[in-house]
Design a protein around this motif. Structure first.
Motif, PDB file in Angstrom:
ATOM      1  N   ASP A  22       1.048  -3.957  10.601  1.00 32.14           N
ATOM      2  CA  ASP A  22       2.261  -4.629  10.138  1.00 32.14           C
ATOM      3  C   ASP A  22       2.054  -5.483   8.895  1.00 32.14           C
ATOM      4  O   ASP A  22       3.006  -6.080   8.389  1.00 32.14           O
ATOM      5  CB  ASP A  22       2.825  -5.500  11.265  1.00 32.14           C
ATOM      6  N   THR A  23       0.826  -5.550   8.391  1.00 34.59           N
ATOM      7  CA  THR A  23       0.536  -6.319   7.186  1.00 34.59           C
ATOM      8  C   THR A  23       1.137  -5.601   5.980  1.00 34.59           C
ATOM      9  O   THR A  23       0.979  -4.389   5.821  1.00 34.59           O
ATOM     10  CB  THR A  23      -0.984  -6.458   6.983  1.00 34.59           C
ATOM     11  N   LEU A  24       1.829  -6.354   5.156  1.00 34.74           N
ATOM     12  CA  LEU A  24       2.363  -5.778   3.922  1.00 34.74           C
ATOM     13  C   LEU A  24       1.203  -5.448   2.986  1.00 34.74           C
ATOM     14  O   LEU A  24       0.184  -6.137   2.988  1.00 34.74           O
ATOM     15  CB  LEU A  24       3.305  -6.755   3.226  1.00 34.74           C
ATOM     16  N   ILE A  25       1.381  -4.413   2.207  1.00 32.41           N
ATOM     17  CA  ILE A  25       0.322  -4.023   1.268  1.00 32.41           C
ATOM     18  C   ILE A  25       0.020  -5.176   0.312  1.00 32.41           C
ATOM     19  O   ILE A  25      -1.137  -5.459   0.024  1.00 32.41           O
ATOM     20  CB  ILE A  25       0.711  -2.750   0.501  1.00 32.41           C
ATOM     21  N   SER A  26       1.052  -5.867  -0.139  1.00 30.11           N
ATOM     22  CA  SER A  26       0.837  -6.997  -1.047  1.00 30.11           C
ATOM     23  C   SER A  26       0.001  -8.091  -0.377  1.00 30.11           C
ATOM     24  O   SER A  26      -0.849  -8.708  -1.012  1.00 30.11           O
ATOM     25  CB  SER A  26       2.173  -7.568  -1.526  1.00 30.11           C
ATOM     26  N   GLU A  27       0.208  -8.328   0.931  1.00 29.38           N
ATOM     27  CA  GLU A  27      -0.596  -9.309   1.668  1.00 29.38           C
ATOM     28  C   GLU A  27      -2.030  -8.820   1.828  1.00 29.38           C
ATOM     29  O   GLU A  27      -2.976  -9.593   1.733  1.00 29.38           O
ATOM     30  CB  GLU A  27       0.001  -9.563   3.052  1.00 29.38           C
ATOM     31  N   CYS A  28      -2.175  -7.534   2.074  1.00 23.10           N
ATOM     32  CA  CYS A  28      -3.496  -6.926   2.227  1.00 23.10           C
ATOM     33  C   CYS A  28      -4.322  -7.143   0.965  1.00 23.10           C
ATOM     34  O   CYS A  28      -5.495  -7.489   1.035  1.00 23.10           O
ATOM     35  CB  CYS A  28      -3.332  -5.442   2.524  1.00 23.10           C
ATOM     36  N   LEU A  29      -3.687  -6.976  -0.178  1.00 28.48           N
ATOM     37  CA  LEU A  29      -4.374  -7.158  -1.451  1.00 28.48           C
ATOM     38  C   LEU A  29      -4.838  -8.602  -1.631  1.00 28.48           C
ATOM     39  O   LEU A  29      -5.862  -8.856  -2.264  1.00 28.48           O
ATOM     40  CB  LEU A  29      -3.469  -6.741  -2.613  1.00 28.48           C
ATOM     41  N   GLU A  30      -4.114  -9.547  -1.046  1.00 30.51           N
ATOM     42  CA  GLU A  30      -4.507 -10.955  -1.125  1.00 30.51           C
ATOM     43  C   GLU A  30      -5.617 -11.281  -0.120  1.00 30.51           C
ATOM     44  O   GLU A  30      -6.503 -12.076  -0.416  1.00 30.51           O
ATOM     45  CB  GLU A  30      -3.301 -11.851  -0.841  1.00 30.51           C
ATOM     46  N   LEU A  31      -5.552 -10.679   1.073  1.00 26.52           N
ATOM     47  CA  LEU A  31      -6.507 -10.993   2.138  1.00 26.52           C
ATOM     48  C   LEU A  31      -7.906 -10.433   1.883  1.00 26.52           C
ATOM     49  O   LEU A  31      -8.895 -11.059   2.226  1.00 26.52           O
ATOM     50  CB  LEU A  31      -5.999 -10.469   3.482  1.00 26.52           C
ATOM     51  N   ASN A  32      -7.963  -9.241   1.332  1.00 28.40           N
ATOM     52  CA  ASN A  32      -9.257  -8.600   1.111  1.00 28.40           C
ATOM     53  C   ASN A  32      -9.393  -8.226  -0.360  1.00 28.40           C
ATOM     54  O   ASN A  32      -8.688  -7.344  -0.846  1.00 28.40           O
ATOM     55  CB  ASN A  32      -9.390  -7.345   1.977  1.00 28.40           C
ATOM     56  N   PRO A  33     -10.286  -8.867  -1.070  1.00 29.10           N
ATOM     57  CA  PRO A  33     -10.446  -8.591  -2.493  1.00 29.10           C
ATOM     58  C   PRO A  33     -10.853  -7.149  -2.801  1.00 29.10           C
ATOM     59  O   PRO A  33     -10.661  -6.676  -3.917  1.00 29.10           O
ATOM     60  CB  PRO A  33     -11.524  -9.568  -2.943  1.00 29.10           C
ATOM     61  N   ASP A  34     -11.397  -6.439  -1.822  1.00 28.44           N
ATOM     62  CA  ASP A  34     -11.804  -5.050  -2.027  1.00 28.44           C
ATOM     63  C   ASP A  34     -10.741  -4.042  -1.599  1.00 28.44           C
ATOM     64  O   ASP A  34     -10.958  -2.841  -1.688  1.00 28.44           O
ATOM     65  CB  ASP A  34     -13.086  -4.761  -1.226  1.00 28.44           C
ATOM     66  N   SER A  35      -9.592  -4.523  -1.133  1.00 32.83           N
ATOM     67  CA  SER A  35      -8.598  -3.610  -0.573  1.00 32.83           C
ATOM     68  C   SER A  35      -8.033  -2.627  -1.596  1.00 32.83           C
ATOM     69  O   SER A  35      -7.750  -1.483  -1.248  1.00 32.83           O
ATOM     70  CB  SER A  35      -7.477  -4.370   0.132  1.00 32.83           C
ATOM     71  N   ALA A  36      -7.881  -3.034  -2.838  1.00 33.09           N
ATOM     72  CA  ALA A  36      -7.362  -2.117  -3.853  1.00 33.09           C
ATOM     73  C   ALA A  36      -8.286  -0.904  -3.988  1.00 33.09           C
ATOM     74  O   ALA A  36      -7.834   0.240  -4.001  1.00 33.09           O
ATOM     75  CB  ALA A  36      -7.210  -2.830  -5.189  1.00 33.09           C
ATOM     76  N   GLU A  37      -9.580  -1.166  -4.054  1.00 33.01           N
ATOM     77  CA  GLU A  37     -10.567  -0.082  -4.173  1.00 33.01           C
ATOM     78  C   GLU A  37     -10.557   0.801  -2.922  1.00 33.01           C
ATOM     79  O   GLU A  37     -10.643   2.023  -3.009  1.00 33.01           O
ATOM     80  CB  GLU A  37     -11.949  -0.687  -4.379  1.00 33.01           C
ATOM     81  N   ILE A  38     -10.445   0.176  -1.745  1.00 36.87           N
ATOM     82  CA  ILE A  38     -10.437   0.920  -0.476  1.00 36.87           C
ATOM     83  C   ILE A  38      -9.196   1.810  -0.401  1.00 36.87           C
ATOM     84  O   ILE A  38      -9.284   2.989  -0.053  1.00 36.87           O
ATOM     85  CB  ILE A  38     -10.483  -0.054   0.721  1.00 36.87           C
ATOM     86  N   LEU A  39      -8.039   1.258  -0.741  1.00 37.03           N
ATOM     87  CA  LEU A  39      -6.793   2.030  -0.694  1.00 37.03           C
ATOM     88  C   LEU A  39      -6.827   3.189  -1.693  1.00 37.03           C
ATOM     89  O   LEU A  39      -6.434   4.310  -1.370  1.00 37.03           O
ATOM     90  CB  LEU A  39      -5.596   1.121  -0.965  1.00 37.03           C
ATOM     91  N   MET A  40      -7.304   2.925  -2.882  1.00 32.59           N
ATOM     92  CA  MET A  40      -7.349   3.981  -3.904  1.00 32.59           C
ATOM     93  C   MET A  40      -8.330   5.084  -3.525  1.00 32.59           C
ATOM     94  O   MET A  40      -8.093   6.252  -3.821  1.00 32.59           O
ATOM     95  CB  MET A  40      -7.674   3.371  -5.257  1.00 32.59           C
ATOM     96  N   ALA A  41      -9.413   4.732  -2.832  1.00 30.64           N
ATOM     97  CA  ALA A  41     -10.408   5.723  -2.426  1.00 30.64           C
ATOM     98  C   ALA A  41      -9.842   6.748  -1.438  1.00 30.64           C
ATOM     99  O   ALA A  41     -10.352   7.860  -1.353  1.00 30.64           O
ATOM    100  CB  ALA A  41     -11.625   5.033  -1.827  1.00 30.64           C
ATOM    101  N   VAL A  42      -8.792   6.350  -0.708  1.00 31.88           N
ATOM    102  CA  VAL A  42      -8.180   7.286   0.247  1.00 31.88           C
ATOM    103  C   VAL A  42      -6.863   7.848  -0.281  1.00 31.88           C
ATOM    104  O   VAL A  42      -6.043   8.364   0.472  1.00 31.88           O
ATOM    105  CB  VAL A  42      -7.980   6.634   1.644  1.00 31.88           C
ATOM    106  N   GLY A  43      -6.648   7.730  -1.595  1.00 32.52           N
ATOM    107  CA  GLY A  43      -5.475   8.328  -2.222  1.00 32.52           C
ATOM    108  C   GLY A  43      -4.217   7.490  -2.160  1.00 32.52           C
ATOM    109  O   GLY A  43      -3.128   7.968  -2.449  1.00 32.52           O
ATOM    110  N   MET A  44      -4.354   6.235  -1.786  1.00 37.40           N
ATOM    111  CA  MET A  44      -3.200   5.342  -1.704  1.00 37.40           C
ATOM    112  C   MET A  44      -3.228   4.411  -2.918  1.00 37.40           C
ATOM    113  O   MET A  44      -3.909   3.398  -2.908  1.00 37.40           O
ATOM    114  CB  MET A  44      -3.241   4.555  -0.389  1.00 37.40           C
ATOM    115  N   HIS A  45      -2.497   4.795  -3.941  1.00 42.78           N
ATOM    116  CA  HIS A  45      -2.484   4.025  -5.188  1.00 42.78           C
ATOM    117  C   HIS A  45      -1.378   2.977  -5.135  1.00 42.78           C
ATOM    118  O   HIS A  45      -0.590   2.824  -6.057  1.00 42.78           O
ATOM    119  CB  HIS A  45      -2.329   4.970  -6.380  1.00 42.78           C
ATOM    120  N   CYS A  46      -1.363   2.241  -4.042  1.00 40.37           N
ATOM    121  CA  CYS A  46      -0.297   1.300  -3.719  1.00 40.37           C
ATOM    122  C   CYS A  46      -0.274   0.062  -4.604  1.00 40.37           C
ATOM    123  O   CYS A  46       0.746  -0.616  -4.681  1.00 40.37           O
ATOM    124  CB  CYS A  46      -0.429   0.847  -2.263  1.00 40.37           C
TER     125      CYS A  46
END
Length: 85
Positions: A22-46
């Motif tokens: 239920d975490t918003l993607i924008s919140e995820c990006l704030e909570l984990n500094p590596d989340s952008a890289e993790i999301l992009m690695a699985v094809g989620m260019h969110c």
């Protein structure tokens, strides 16, 4: 004696936030500094998507066809390792 407990008072212990479905993607990006890289690695260019402000991790996973539990585990690894959240 009456003890006044303020919201968020954890007795001096910091609670780590956890990324959930239920975490918003924008919140995820704030909570984990590596989340952008993790999301992009699985094809989620969110990170560049306008929907990131209102879309949850679960919704994005559904759209992109990823494994929710595996992704949540990976996203939360960075939070646990960092320990600052």
């Amino acid at each position: 004696m009456i003890k006044i407990v303020r919201r968020g008072d954890d007795g001096g212990k910091r609670k780590m936030k956890k990324i959930t479905k239920d975490t918003l993607i924008s919140e995820c990006l704030e909570l984990n500094p590596d989340s952008a890289e993790i999301l992009m690695a699985v094809g989620m260019h969110c990170i560049g998507c306008a929907l990131a402000q209102g879309e949850t991790i679960e919704q994005a996973v559904w759209v992109h066809g990823n494994d929710l539990e595996r992704l949540l585990a990976k996203l939360n690894e960075g939070i646990e390792a960092d320990g600052t959240n």
